[in-house]
Design a protein around this motif. Structure first.
Motif, PDB file in Angstrom:
ATOM      1  N   HIS A 540       0.555  -1.310  -0.023  1.00  0.00           N
ATOM      2  CA  HIS A 540       0.078   0.258  -0.058  1.00  0.00           C
ATOM      3  C   HIS A 540       0.912   1.199   0.441  1.00  0.00           C
ATOM      4  O   HIS A 540       0.698   2.234  -0.284  1.00  0.00           O
ATOM      5  CB  HIS A 540      -0.936  -0.047   1.464  1.00  0.00           C
ATOM      6  N   THR A 541       2.163   1.492   0.825  1.00  0.00           N
ATOM      7  CA  THR A 541       2.760   2.654   0.597  1.00  0.00           C
ATOM      8  C   THR A 541       3.491   2.687  -0.323  1.00  0.00           C
ATOM      9  O   THR A 541       3.476   3.985  -1.093  1.00  0.00           O
ATOM     10  CB  THR A 541       3.594   2.380   2.021  1.00  0.00           C
ATOM     11  N   GLU A 542       3.688   1.439  -1.391  1.00  0.00           N
ATOM     12  CA  GLU A 542       4.318   2.167  -2.430  1.00  0.00           C
ATOM     13  C   GLU A 542       3.688   2.286  -3.489  1.00  0.00           C
ATOM     14  O   GLU A 542       4.104   3.051  -4.384  1.00  0.00           O
ATOM     15  CB  GLU A 542       5.047   0.661  -2.846  1.00  0.00           C
ATOM     16  N   LEU A 543       2.122   2.622  -3.409  1.00  0.00           N
ATOM     17  CA  LEU A 543       0.951   2.689  -4.445  1.00  0.00           C
ATOM     18  C   LEU A 543       0.903   4.240  -4.334  1.00  0.00           C
ATOM     19  O   LEU A 543       0.955   4.712  -5.331  1.00  0.00           O
ATOM     20  CB  LEU A 543       0.227   1.674  -3.738  1.00  0.00           C
ATOM     21  N   LEU A 544       0.958   4.303  -3.180  1.00  0.00           N
ATOM     22  CA  LEU A 544       1.021   5.733  -2.684  1.00  0.00           C
ATOM     23  C   LEU A 544       1.855   6.558  -2.907  1.00  0.00           C
ATOM     24  O   LEU A 544       1.517   7.583  -3.332  1.00  0.00           O
ATOM     25  CB  LEU A 544       0.287   5.946  -1.307  1.00  0.00           C
ATOM     26  N   GLU A 545       3.379   5.673  -2.957  1.00  0.00           N
ATOM     27  CA  GLU A 545       4.179   6.807  -3.097  1.00  0.00           C
ATOM     28  C   GLU A 545       4.300   7.024  -5.057  1.00  0.00           C
ATOM     29  O   GLU A 545       4.945   7.473  -5.745  1.00  0.00           O
ATOM     30  CB  GLU A 545       5.393   6.134  -3.170  1.00  0.00           C
ATOM     31  N   ILE A 546       3.901   5.816  -6.664  1.00  0.00           N
ATOM     32  CA  ILE A 546       3.691   5.913  -7.148  1.00  0.00           C
ATOM     33  C   ILE A 546       3.006   6.726  -7.808  1.00  0.00           C
ATOM     34  O   ILE A 546       2.325   6.864  -8.921  1.00  0.00           O
ATOM     35  CB  ILE A 546       3.880   4.857  -8.030  1.00  0.00           C
ATOM     36  N   THR A 547       1.354   6.738  -6.650  1.00  0.00           N
ATOM     37  CA  THR A 547       0.324   8.124  -7.382  1.00  0.00           C
ATOM     38  C   THR A 547       0.962   9.933  -7.223  1.00  0.00           C
ATOM     39  O   THR A 547      -0.070  10.494  -6.868  1.00  0.00           O
ATOM     40  CB  THR A 547      -0.828   7.426  -7.149  1.00  0.00           C
ATOM     41  N   SER A 548       1.662   9.374  -6.274  1.00  0.00           N
ATOM     42  CA  SER A 548       1.872  11.040  -5.528  1.00  0.00           C
ATOM     43  C   SER A 548       2.284  11.732  -7.351  1.00  0.00           C
ATOM     44  O   SER A 548       2.334  11.541  -7.564  1.00  0.00           O
ATOM     45  CB  SER A 548       2.918  11.450  -4.662  1.00  0.00           C
ATOM     46  N   TRP A 549       2.083  12.912  -6.340  1.00  0.00           N
ATOM     47  CA  TRP A 549       2.559  14.353  -7.685  1.00  0.00           C
ATOM     48  C   TRP A 549       3.337  15.440  -6.896  1.00  0.00           C
ATOM     49  O   TRP A 549       3.307  16.026  -6.047  1.00  0.00           O
ATOM     50  CB  TRP A 549       1.032  14.893  -7.943  1.00  0.00           C
ATOM     51  N   ASP A 550       3.730  16.005  -7.887  1.00  0.00           N
ATOM     52  CA  ASP A 550       4.190  17.406  -7.636  1.00  0.00           C
ATOM     53  C   ASP A 550       3.811  18.893  -7.451  1.00  0.00           C
ATOM     54  O   ASP A 550       2.111  18.395  -8.205  1.00  0.00           O
ATOM     55  CB  ASP A 550       5.918  16.890  -9.188  1.00  0.00           C
ATOM     56  N   LYS A 551       4.421  19.580  -6.821  1.00  0.00           N
ATOM     57  CA  LYS A 551       3.801  21.228  -7.040  1.00  0.00           C
ATOM     58  C   LYS A 551       2.832  21.409  -7.884  1.00  0.00           C
ATOM     59  O   LYS A 551       1.707  22.303  -8.150  1.00  0.00           O
ATOM     60  CB  LYS A 551       4.280  22.150  -6.455  1.00  0.00           C
ATOM     61  N   GLU A 552       3.484  21.511  -9.179  1.00  0.00           N
ATOM     62  CA  GLU A 552       2.809  21.959 -10.722  1.00  0.00           C
ATOM     63  C   GLU A 552       1.673  21.418 -10.967  1.00  0.00           C
ATOM     64  O   GLU A 552       0.760  21.853 -11.394  1.00  0.00           O
ATOM     65  CB  GLU A 552       3.980  21.707 -11.936  1.00  0.00           C
ATOM     66  N   ILE A 553       1.531  19.671 -10.294  1.00  0.00           N
ATOM     67  CA  ILE A 553       0.155  19.127 -10.930  1.00  0.00           C
ATOM     68  C   ILE A 553      -0.767  19.454  -9.563  1.00  0.00           C
ATOM     69  O   ILE A 553      -2.439  19.655 -10.091  1.00  0.00           O
ATOM     70  CB  ILE A 553       0.908  17.213 -10.755  1.00  0.00           C
TER      71      ILE A 553
END
Length: 632
Positions: A540-553
């Motif tokens: 679950h933690t890995e899935l949250l990381e790969i779906t996170s976004w940067d400030k521009e998004i």
């Protein structure tokens, strides 16, 4: 009873012994005089003698039965001494139950009829009893000068119309003129032919005529009654069972899936061959129904209605149906541990599955080890443009049925609790491993056409369905492992569901299966509220990381993110599903960056949603950049 019957019959033989009758004849003049006076009583004695003869006949029947029994014992003893094949012995030497019953019934009726006729003949026979008159005439011939004998002769018989003796003649001319020849009985002395007498037997003639009419009517009535009784026995024991068997076969030819009533054995009685045949037909019909199923109904019907040769290879028929394919999870692992008890395991799952399918209006078709093919036939639609009526109730019923099957199996929990009521001899090596084995199934549902018919040869056939649509149901079931859900359904099946049921389903993916040219949307039904999807996977933690976004998004999609977060925090599932629909539409529209935002927010709110977790894993392998070759 039979002892006294034998005594009476033995005593009656006295009248048939010649030397006793001769001794009785030699008693002398006094006996002849007494016999002359007993002329009338002699008639009753003659009838009594005939009834005694009937008793002797019954005694002879007893003797015959005893002889038959003795002969049977001797025959059986000879047969035991010989080496005879047991089957051949039973066929040729043993009497059938129905044959024995008919023989006993007919024998009893024949004996009763014969005895009744003999009694009737004896009771209605007019016996002139000429012996006493003849003996009296012979005595007069021996003693021609005895007036005592002549007077006694006239006193004993009041129907004398003529008498002639040397020196004495008597004629009743008035009576003689009105009598017919048949009404006159003439006798003459054997010692002196000149001594003769004629008797008026007109009363006996009239009585004999009435008795003859009575006898004829009695015999006609008796024969008619016996004929009806024989016909009744034949109808009850043979004809009626054959008619029932013919009716059963005819009903099966018209409706091969007809449930036949089981024939119960008669209480405290031996079943005859017709009962056995009726039971055999019912059992064979049930075996045909179980073995062929609904797909083989046409094969059964054609061959039962056609009196020609057996032809199981009849042409196939195109049908529209819902196809369900089920598979037991980790079946190989369970087989190695359960060994021979794996049959108990499979059959228990089959019993649960088949029971619910039949209740929902479907038919189990194939049992392929760890898999089951299930069919719900659709009626052809002549007034619609579709290939079959969208019988929404049947679609809803089939989906509800499979969810009930999954629920009942899921409630069993582990394999040990699932087989707790059944004897299991799993090896000790596998016992600990199987203790943690959870019984589970995967289900795929699809709607389409198929060819229903017999597959194989005249040696062995299977009544089943051939079509890419059947294979598609199997591939949907296989996909449940990839999407980590117990049930998946095709777009064609989803379209047949009622609106209320569709509202509980959601899209899982849009895929192209092997053998299918066009991509299709596959669906899953959520039986529990989304709020219960809270158990996170290990990654679950890995899935949250790969779906996170940067400030521009975050700046570009700030309004979208706030709106989605607001909807996900709502207590209304319908509002929450709007976020999922936006997520899935972004996925189909190839806007995977937008889809990533929705996925991140969704798995934060519902970490236990395996469908979205699988989607994130797949998109993550492409870094959320849609390939140009992706068909969508």
């Amino acid at each position: 009873f039979f002892f006294w019957l034998d005594v009476v019959a033995t005593i009656s033989l006295y009248f048939e012994i010649g030397f006793l009758l001769q001794a009785r004849s030699d008693l002398g003049f006094s006996y002849e005089l007494a016999l002359a006076k007993a002329g009338r009583a002699a008639k009753a004695g003659a009838r009594a003698g005939r009834l005694a003869s009937i008793l002797r006949l019954i005694r002879l029947v007893k003797i015959f039965k005893f002889a038959k029994w003795t002969l049977g014992r001797a025959t059986n003893k000879r047969q035991q001494d010989e080496i005879v094949d047991e089957v051949e012995h039973n066929i040729h030497d043993s009497m059938s139950v129905i044959g024995r019953r008919m023989t006993e019934s007919i024998t009893k009726k024949v004996i009763i009829a014969v005895v009744l006729m003999l009694i009737m003949f004896s009771a209605t026979d007019v016996d002139y009893t000429p012996d006493a008159r003849q003996l009296q005439l012979d005595s007069i011939g021996k003693n021609p000068n005895s007036t005592i004998l002549r007077d006694s002769f006239f006193e004993s018989h009041d129907n004398i119309i003529a008498f002639s003796e040397a020196g004495y003649d008597f004629v009743d001319q008035e009576r003689l003129d009105v009598l017919r020849a048949v009404d006159i009985l003439a006798l003459a002395s054997e010692f002196d032919g000149s001594i003769s007498a004629s008797f008026d037997v007109s009363e006996d003639t009239v009585t004999q005529a009435w008795y003859s009419l009575l006898t004829t009517a009695f015999v006609s009535l008796l024969l008619g009654t016996m004929g009806l009784l024989f016909s009744k026995d034949a109808y009850r024991m043979v004809i009626h069972p054959i008619e029932k068997m013919k009716s059963t076969v005819q009903q099966l030819s018209e409706n091969p899936l007809l449930h036949l009533e089981r024939i119960k054995n008669r209480d405290n009685s031996e079943s005859d061959e017709t009962d056995m045949l009726e039971q055999a037909i019912a059992k064979m019909a049930a075996l045909l129904q179980v073995g062929f199923g609904s797909a083989g109904a046409e094969v059964i019907s054609k061959n039962l209605s056609d009196m020609g040769e057996l032809n199981p290879m009849i042409p196939g028929v195109r049908v529209n149906a819902i196809f369900g394919f089920c598979d037991i999870r980790d079946f190989t692992f369970a087989t190695e541990g359960l060994q021979q008890d794996v049959m108990i395991f499979v059959n228990k799952i089959a019993e649960i599955t088949h029971r619910h399918v039949v209740k929902s209006g479907g038919h189990p078709n194939k049992n392929i080890g760890d898999a089951f093919l299930l069919v719900w036939k659709l009626k052809s639609g002549k007034s619609t443009n579709s290939s079959g009526d969208l019988q929404k109730e049947l679609f809803d019923s089939s989906l509800t049925c499979m969810q009930r099957v999954l629920k009942e199996i899921r409630q069993a929990g582990s394999l040990a609790s699932f087989l707790k009521d059944d004897r299991s001899s799993m090896s000790s090596t596998w016992a600990s491993s199987l203790a943690d084995y959870t019984v589970a199934m995967g289900v795929g549902l699809h709607k389409g056409w198929a060819i229903e018919g017999a597959i194989g040869s005249k040696v062995k056939i299977d009544a089943s369905y051939l079509s890419p649509n059947v294979n598609l149901a199997s591939r949907l079931e296989a996909a449940t492992k990839q999407y980590r859900v117990p049930l998946l359904m095709s777009e064609a099946f989803f379209g047949g569901l009622s609106g209320s049921i569709q509202s509980t389903c959601r899209r899982c993916d849009r895929v192209s299966f092997k053998g299918s040219t066009d991509p299709m949307v596959i669906y899953h039904q959520d039986l529990e509220p989304l709020s219960k999807l809270q158990l996170p996977p290990q990654n679950h933690t890995e899935l949250l990381e790969i779906t996170s976004w940067d400030k521009e998004i975050e700046i570009n999609y700030r309004g979208l993110i706030k709106d989605a977060q607001s909807k996900l925090q709502s207590n209304t599932e319908l509002v929450q599903r709007e976020v999922y629909d936006a997520l899935f539409n972004s996925y189909l529209d190839k806007d995977w960056n937008r889809c990533k935002i929705f996925c991140h927010l969704w798995i934060q709110r519902f970490p236990g949603d395996d469908i979205v977790n699988c989607l994130v894993e797949m998109l993550g392998r492409h870094n959320f950049h849609c390939p140009e070759t992706w068909p969508g």
